[in-house]
Scaffold this motif. Structure first.
Motif, short mmCIF file in Angstrom:
data_model
loop_
_atom_site.label_atom_id
_atom_site.label_comp_id
_atom_site.label_asym_id
_atom_site.label_seq_id
_atom_site.Cartn_x
_atom_site.Cartn_y
_atom_site.Cartn_z
N THR A 186 -27.44 65.45 -2.95
CA THR A 186 -27.11 64.78 -4.20
C THR A 186 -26.66 65.81 -5.25
O THR A 186 -27.42 66.74 -5.54
N PRO A 187 -25.45 65.70 -5.80
CA PRO A 187 -25.03 66.66 -6.82
C PRO A 187 -25.95 66.61 -8.04
O PRO A 187 -26.40 65.52 -8.44
N ASN A 205 -25.19 72.01 -9.12
CA ASN A 205 -23.72 71.91 -9.07
C ASN A 205 -23.06 72.06 -10.43
O ASN A 205 -21.85 72.30 -10.51
N GLY A 206 -23.82 71.89 -11.50
CA GLY A 206 -23.26 72.01 -12.85
C GLY A 206 -24.34 72.43 -13.82
O GLY A 206 -25.55 72.24 -13.57
N TYR A 207 -23.92 72.99 -14.95
CA TYR A 207 -24.83 73.58 -15.93
C TYR A 207 -24.25 73.31 -17.31
O TYR A 207 -23.12 73.69 -17.58
N PRO A 255 -28.65 58.16 -5.99
CA PRO A 255 -27.59 58.09 -6.99
C PRO A 255 -26.39 58.95 -6.61
O PRO A 255 -26.49 59.81 -5.71
N THR A 256 -25.28 58.72 -7.28
CA THR A 256 -24.11 59.58 -7.09
C THR A 256 -24.41 60.99 -7.57
O THR A 256 -23.95 61.98 -6.98
N LEU A 257 -25.21 61.10 -8.64
CA LEU A 257 -25.45 62.39 -9.29
C LEU A 257 -26.74 62.31 -10.11
O LEU A 257 -27.10 61.25 -10.60
N ALA A 258 -27.42 63.44 -10.24
CA ALA A 258 -28.62 63.51 -11.06
C ALA A 258 -28.41 64.50 -12.20
O ALA A 258 -27.74 65.52 -12.03
N ILE A 259 -28.97 64.17 -13.36
CA ILE A 259 -28.93 65.06 -14.53
C ILE A 259 -30.37 65.45 -14.84
O ILE A 259 -31.19 64.59 -15.16
#
Length: 202
Positions: free
Chosen positions: A78-79, A101-103, A50-54
């Motif tokens: 993967t971000p 990469n993010g929170y 994927p482009t990004l994972a959450i």
């Protein structure tokens, strides 16, 4: 426009349903896979690219941060945006170390998540809760330098002292202040200080 393809992992089915509803409203994002465990997320990310994972930080078995760390050990870039139920400085530091990469705090997920997804997919790293609150305010992204200036203004420093501290000219500091206030719709230094305190920058 290329879609941001997402894998989501959260062990709370109701919250995942909410994420699906939120992401369905965005014409630039789509969910390509979802699961409730970190080990399942690893499989999906490896398979779907994927482009990004959450990822939820707290999941049975492999938690979100351990999942990120496992990806990074495999040189998988993967971000990843991690979700949590509280802002804990130690948890933020663990997120950085793991390679996230993010929170995003789940309490504010429906206000912040889509913007965070777009920023992280575009290459930004958003791992400070207070920076995130400021940088996502009304959809206006503040640069790292602007956040530094806000912090120093909130400490009561003059443009001259801020310039000396950051190694920039007074005029550059004043330009940053003007840009910040325009972005945030703030008109006075007192309002800027109150804003900084409100989002944890002061």
């Amino acid at each position: 426009m290329s879609l941001i393809q997402l894998v989501i992992a959260d062990d709370h089915a109701i919250f995942r349903q909410g994420l699906r509803s939120l992401i369905a409203m965005a014409d630039d994002c789509e969910i390509v896979g979802e699961c409730s465990r970190g080990d399942e997320a690893l499989v999906l990310i490896r398979k779907l690219r994927p482009t990004l994972a959450i990822l939820d930080i707290s999941m049975p078995g492999l938690d979100g941060l351990s999942t990120v760390a496992a990806l990074r050990r495999e040189d998988d870039t993967t971000p990843v945006v991690v979700l949590t139920t509280h802002d804990d400085p130690l948890m933020l530091e663990r997120a950085r170390v793991s390679g996230a990469n993010g929170y995003v705090n789940k309490e504010f997920a429906f206000e912040q998540l889509l913007q965070t997804i777009r920023k992280v997919a575009d290459g930004s790293v958003l791992l400070d809760a207070s920076e995130q609150s400021a940088s996502l305010h009304d959809g206006h992204f503040l640069t790292d330098r602007e956040l530094e200036v806000i912090r120093l203004v909130a400490c009561g420093m003059s443009s001259r002292l801020i310039g000396e501290s950051l190694g920039i000219s007074n005029k550059t500091v004043d330009n940053h202040r003007t840009n910040i206030m325009n972005k945030l719709g703030i008109h006075t230094t007192a309002e800027l200080v109150r804003y900084a305190i409100k989002v944890g920058l002061g």
